[in-house]
Design a protein around this motif. Structure first.
Motif, PDB file in Angstrom:
ATOM      1  N   PRO A 168      32.421  44.881  25.519  1.00  0.00           N
ATOM      2  CA  PRO A 168      32.152  45.235  24.117  1.00  0.00           C
ATOM      3  C   PRO A 168      33.364  45.856  23.425  1.00  0.00           C
ATOM      4  CG  PRO A 168      31.119  46.811  25.614  1.00  0.00           C
ATOM      5  CD  PRO A 168      31.622  45.694  26.465  1.00  0.00           C
ATOM      6  N   PHE A 169      34.397  46.186  24.200  1.00  0.00           N
ATOM      7  CA  PHE A 169      35.595  46.778  23.618  1.00  0.00           C
ATOM      8  C   PHE A 169      36.618  45.726  23.184  1.00  0.00           C
ATOM      9  CE2 PHE A 169      33.855  49.897  26.600  1.00  0.00           C
ATOM     10  CZ  PHE A 169      33.689  50.985  25.765  1.00  0.00           C
ATOM     11  N   ASN A 170      36.384  44.463  23.535  1.00  0.00           N
ATOM     12  CA  ASN A 170      37.338  43.399  23.204  1.00  0.00           C
ATOM     13  C   ASN A 170      36.619  42.234  22.532  1.00  0.00           C
ATOM     14  OD1 ASN A 170      39.448  44.806  24.561  1.00  0.00           O
ATOM     15  ND2 ASN A 170      38.739  43.961  26.508  1.00  0.00           N
ATOM     16  N   ARG A 171      37.226  41.698  21.496  1.00  0.00           N
ATOM     17  CA  ARG A 171      36.683  40.518  20.854  1.00  0.00           C
ATOM     18  C   ARG A 171      36.985  39.273  21.683  1.00  0.00           C
ATOM     19  NH1 ARG A 171      38.849  41.581  14.641  1.00  0.00           N
ATOM     20  NH2 ARG A 171      37.696  43.533  14.282  1.00  0.00           N
ATOM     21  N   VAL A 172      36.295  38.195  21.349  1.00  0.00           N
ATOM     22  CA  VAL A 172      36.565  36.912  22.014  1.00  0.00           C
ATOM     23  C   VAL A 172      37.746  36.267  21.302  1.00  0.00           C
ATOM     24  CG1 VAL A 172      35.612  34.700  22.749  1.00  0.00           C
ATOM     25  CG2 VAL A 172      34.138  36.724  22.639  1.00  0.00           C
ATOM     26  N   GLU A 173      38.921  36.717  21.681  1.00  0.00           N
ATOM     27  CA  GLU A 173      40.171  36.228  21.116  1.00  0.00           C
ATOM     28  C   GLU A 173      41.285  36.562  22.101  1.00  0.00           C
ATOM     29  OE1 GLU A 173      40.400  38.433  17.479  1.00  0.00           O
ATOM     30  OE2 GLU A 173      41.225  40.223  18.446  1.00  0.00           O
ATOM     31  N   GLY A 174      42.472  36.054  21.857  1.00  0.00           N
ATOM     32  CA  GLY A 174      43.577  36.310  22.763  1.00  0.00           C
ATOM     33  C   GLY A 174      43.550  35.381  23.963  1.00  0.00           C
ATOM     34  N   SER A 175      44.221  35.793  25.024  1.00  0.00           N
ATOM     35  CA  SER A 175      44.357  34.910  26.186  1.00  0.00           C
ATOM     36  C   SER A 175      44.533  35.714  27.467  1.00  0.00           C
ATOM     37  CB  SER A 175      45.557  33.973  25.998  1.00  0.00           C
ATOM     38  OG  SER A 175      46.757  34.727  25.872  1.00  0.00           O
ATOM     39  N   TYR A 176      44.253  35.039  28.579  1.00  0.00           N
ATOM     40  CA  TYR A 176      44.436  35.611  29.911  1.00  0.00           C
ATOM     41  C   TYR A 176      45.686  35.032  30.567  1.00  0.00           C
ATOM     42  CZ  TYR A 176      39.533  37.129  29.659  1.00  0.00           C
ATOM     43  OH  TYR A 176      38.346  37.711  29.291  1.00  0.00           O
ATOM     44  N   ARG A 177      46.257  35.808  31.484  1.00  0.00           N
ATOM     45  CA  ARG A 177      47.319  35.328  32.363  1.00  0.00           C
ATOM     46  C   ARG A 177      46.884  35.569  33.805  1.00  0.00           C
ATOM     47  NH1 ARG A 177      51.205  38.678  32.002  1.00  0.00           N
ATOM     48  NH2 ARG A 177      50.341  40.088  30.417  1.00  0.00           N
ATOM     49  N   PHE A 178      46.861  34.493  34.595  1.00  0.00           N
ATOM     50  CA  PHE A 178      46.426  34.552  35.989  1.00  0.00           C
ATOM     51  C   PHE A 178      47.623  34.380  36.914  1.00  0.00           C
ATOM     52  CE2 PHE A 178      42.746  33.176  33.620  1.00  0.00           C
ATOM     53  CZ  PHE A 178      41.641  33.706  34.274  1.00  0.00           C
ATOM     54  N   ARG A 179      47.689  35.182  37.970  1.00  0.00           N
ATOM     55  CA  ARG A 179      48.688  35.029  39.025  1.00  0.00           C
ATOM     56  C   ARG A 179      48.006  35.223  40.379  1.00  0.00           C
ATOM     57  NH1 ARG A 179      51.927  39.286  38.975  1.00  0.00           N
ATOM     58  NH2 ARG A 179      50.759  40.370  37.325  1.00  0.00           N
ATOM     59  N   PHE A 180      48.433  34.423  41.344  1.00  0.00           N
ATOM     60  CA  PHE A 180      47.824  34.454  42.671  1.00  0.00           C
ATOM     61  C   PHE A 180      48.910  34.695  43.718  1.00  0.00           C
ATOM     62  CE2 PHE A 180      45.473  31.637  39.888  1.00  0.00           C
ATOM     63  CZ  PHE A 180      44.199  32.186  39.943  1.00  0.00           C
ATOM     64  N   GLN A 181      48.710  35.731  44.519  1.00  0.00           N
ATOM     65  CA  GLN A 181      49.619  36.045  45.615  1.00  0.00           C
ATOM     66  C   GLN A 181      48.816  35.957  46.911  1.00  0.00           C
ATOM     67  OE1 GLN A 181      50.752  39.920  44.062  1.00  0.00           O
ATOM     68  NE2 GLN A 181      52.730  39.121  43.387  1.00  0.00           N
ATOM     69  N   LEU A 182      48.856  34.797  47.522  1.00  0.00           N
ATOM     70  CA  LEU A 182      47.961  34.512  48.641  1.00  0.00           C
ATOM     71  C   LEU A 182      48.688  34.358  49.973  1.00  0.00           C
ATOM     72  CD1 LEU A 182      45.686  31.908  46.815  1.00  0.00           C
ATOM     73  CD2 LEU A 182      45.370  34.383  46.992  1.00  0.00           C
ATOM     74  N   PRO A 197      51.525  21.707  43.550  1.00  0.00           N
ATOM     75  CA  PRO A 197      50.963  22.869  44.248  1.00  0.00           C
ATOM     76  C   PRO A 197      51.230  24.173  43.508  1.00  0.00           C
ATOM     77  CG  PRO A 197      52.121  21.432  45.783  1.00  0.00           C
ATOM     78  CD  PRO A 197      52.444  20.931  44.408  1.00  0.00           C
ATOM     79  N   ILE A 198      50.321  25.108  43.665  1.00  0.00           N
ATOM     80  CA  ILE A 198      50.429  26.420  43.043  1.00  0.00           C
ATOM     81  C   ILE A 198      51.186  27.348  43.993  1.00  0.00           C
ATOM     82  CG2 ILE A 198      49.121  28.439  42.263  1.00  0.00           C
ATOM     83  CD1 ILE A 198      46.888  26.509  41.435  1.00  0.00           C
ATOM     84  N   CYS A 199      52.199  28.024  43.472  1.00  0.00           N
ATOM     85  CA  CYS A 199      53.003  28.957  44.249  1.00  0.00           C
ATOM     86  C   CYS A 199      52.751  30.386  43.766  1.00  0.00           C
ATOM     87  CB  CYS A 199      54.485  28.623  44.126  1.00  0.00           C
ATOM     88  SG  CYS A 199      54.917  26.956  44.680  1.00  0.00           S
ATOM     89  N   ASP A 200      53.161  31.363  44.585  1.00  0.00           N
ATOM     90  CA  ASP A 200      52.917  32.762  44.256  1.00  0.00           C
ATOM     91  C   ASP A 200      53.523  33.174  42.919  1.00  0.00           C
ATOM     92  OD1 ASP A 200      51.418  33.193  46.466  1.00  0.00           O
ATOM     93  OD2 ASP A 200      52.781  34.596  47.437  1.00  0.00           O
ATOM     94  N   ALA A 201      54.652  32.601  42.548  1.00  0.00           N
ATOM     95  CA  ALA A 201      55.338  33.017  41.325  1.00  0.00           C
ATOM     96  C   ALA A 201      54.752  32.380  40.066  1.00  0.00           C
ATOM     97  CB  ALA A 201      56.829  32.682  41.424  1.00  0.00           C
ATOM     98  N   ASP A 202      53.838  31.448  40.217  1.00  0.00           N
ATOM     99  CA  ASP A 202      53.308  30.714  39.063  1.00  0.00           C
ATOM    100  C   ASP A 202      52.335  31.582  38.260  1.00  0.00           C
ATOM    101  OD1 ASP A 202      54.746  28.571  39.944  1.00  0.00           O
ATOM    102  OD2 ASP A 202      53.042  27.557  40.879  1.00  0.00           O
ATOM    103  N   GLU A 203      52.378  31.396  36.946  1.00  0.00           N
ATOM    104  CA  GLU A 203      51.460  32.084  36.040  1.00  0.00           C
ATOM    105  C   GLU A 203      50.735  31.048  35.191  1.00  0.00           C
ATOM    106  OE1 GLU A 203      52.297  36.053  34.030  1.00  0.00           O
ATOM    107  OE2 GLU A 203      52.550  34.660  32.346  1.00  0.00           O
ATOM    108  N   PHE A 204      49.426  31.258  35.024  1.00  0.00           N
ATOM    109  CA  PHE A 204      48.600  30.321  34.279  1.00  0.00           C
ATOM    110  C   PHE A 204      47.939  31.036  33.113  1.00  0.00           C
ATOM    111  CE2 PHE A 204      48.946  28.748  38.548  1.00  0.00           C
ATOM    112  CZ  PHE A 204      49.177  27.394  38.379  1.00  0.00           C
ATOM    113  N   GLY A 205      48.016  30.423  31.959  1.00  0.00           N
ATOM    114  CA  GLY A 205      47.393  30.985  30.775  1.00  0.00           C
ATOM    115  C   GLY A 205      46.089  30.284  30.448  1.00  0.00           C
ATOM    116  N   ALA A 206      45.163  31.031  29.840  1.00  0.00           N
ATOM    117  CA  ALA A 206      43.887  30.459  29.405  1.00  0.00           C
ATOM    118  C   ALA A 206      43.393  31.236  28.202  1.00  0.00           C
ATOM    119  CB  ALA A 206      42.855  30.512  30.533  1.00  0.00           C
ATOM    120  N   ASP A 207      43.013  30.532  27.149  1.00  0.00           N
ATOM    121  CA  ASP A 207      42.448  31.195  25.980  1.00  0.00           C
ATOM    122  C   ASP A 207      41.125  31.855  26.349  1.00  0.00           C
ATOM    123  OD1 ASP A 207      44.539  30.326  24.397  1.00  0.00           O
ATOM    124  OD2 ASP A 207      43.477  28.537  23.702  1.00  0.00           O
ATOM    125  N   LYS A 208      40.923  33.057  25.849  1.00  0.00           N
ATOM    126  CA  LYS A 208      39.661  33.740  26.094  1.00  0.00           C
ATOM    127  C   LYS A 208      38.575  33.105  25.231  1.00  0.00           C
ATOM    128  CE  LYS A 208      37.363  38.236  26.002  1.00  0.00           C
ATOM    129  NZ  LYS A 208      37.484  39.683  25.727  1.00  0.00           N
TER     130      LYS A 208
END
Length: 243
Positions: A166-180, A149-160
């Motif tokens: 237009p200000f950012n290239r398709v590179e790097g990564s995202y970090r997702f957090r959910f406080q539900l 199960p996903i908890c509030d403190a969990d962080e998920f990464g995903a490559d972009k």
């Protein structure tokens, strides 16, 4: 989000850029939290105030999600879950959609979220369905490898892998957090490039009961919400470009 009644959340969208120029804005919004697993139980209960796959002051259309061909996006979500080995974990579980509804036939959703639960009501996976202003779309499926199960403190990464700004290239990564699991819910999406954190974004809101009166209040308070979303994207892009 344990019951089967839709919710309306009032809150804000926040966007903060750290480099190459500092830039921050926040706007008041409202969004829908829809129990799609019980769609047939509530979809016809709001008359002209809210409609599903037909015209209405506020509406939800299947063609805005999934394959974008008008087919049921819930099937698309379940197929993606199955392709990632999550069919058993989410079988019979609740499926909630967080999204901006159409207003007088128009909508632009920078991102919608499908919250996928197990039979016990625990959140197992989140599908972030991203749209850009050029008509492109991509979905990021976020979950623990072991299906925990996903908890509030969990962080998920995903490559972009998808062009958004237009200000950012398709590179790097995202970090997702959910406080539900709180009175004011929030979804955080931060973006890092090779030099570190570049963007911090969040959408937050306080869910309230979904009634005809609440829908009317939302329209009265923010009658141009969905038109404003796309207008503000371009306005803030212009301000950033000017900086």
């Amino acid at each position: 989000m344990s019951n089967a009644a839709p919710l309306l959340a009032f809150g804000q969208v926040m966007h903060r850029r750290l480099a190459p120029q500092g830039h921050r804005f926040a706007y008041q919004v409202f969004y829908a939290l829809l129990p799609m697993h019980r769609l047939d139980d509530w979809a016809e209960g709001y008359g002209r105030a809210f409609a599903v796959n037909r015209a209405g002051l506020l509406s939800l259309r299947f063609a805005d999600y999934g394959r974008r061909d008008g087919s049921d996006p819930r099937i698309w979500v379940r197929e993606l879950l199955a392709a990632h080995g999550l069919a058993a974990a989410t079988a019979g579980g609740a499926l909630w959609l967080q999204t901006f509804p159409r207003m007088v036939g128009y909508v632009f959703n920078p991102v919608s979220f499908w919250f996928c639960h197990d039979r016990a009501g625990l959140l197992v996976a989140v599908l972030a369905e991203v749209n850009n202003t050029f008509g492109g779309r991509h979905a990021y499926l976020l979950h623990h490898p072991d299906g925990a199960p996903i908890c509030d403190a969990d962080e998920f990464g995903a490559d972009k892998v998808f062009h958004v700004s237009p200000f950012n290239r398709v590179e790097g990564s995202y970090r997702f957090r959910f406080q539900l699991g709180r009175s004011v819910q929030a979804v955080h999406i931060d973006y890092d490039d090779a030099e570190g954190e570049l963007l911090a974004t969040a959408i937050s809101g306080r869910p309230r009961a979904w009634t005809t009166r609440a829908l009317a209040a939302a329209l009265a308070r923010m009658p141009f919400l969905t038109l404003g979303v796309i207008a503000r994207i371009h306005w803030q892009a212009l301000r950033l470009w000017w900086k």
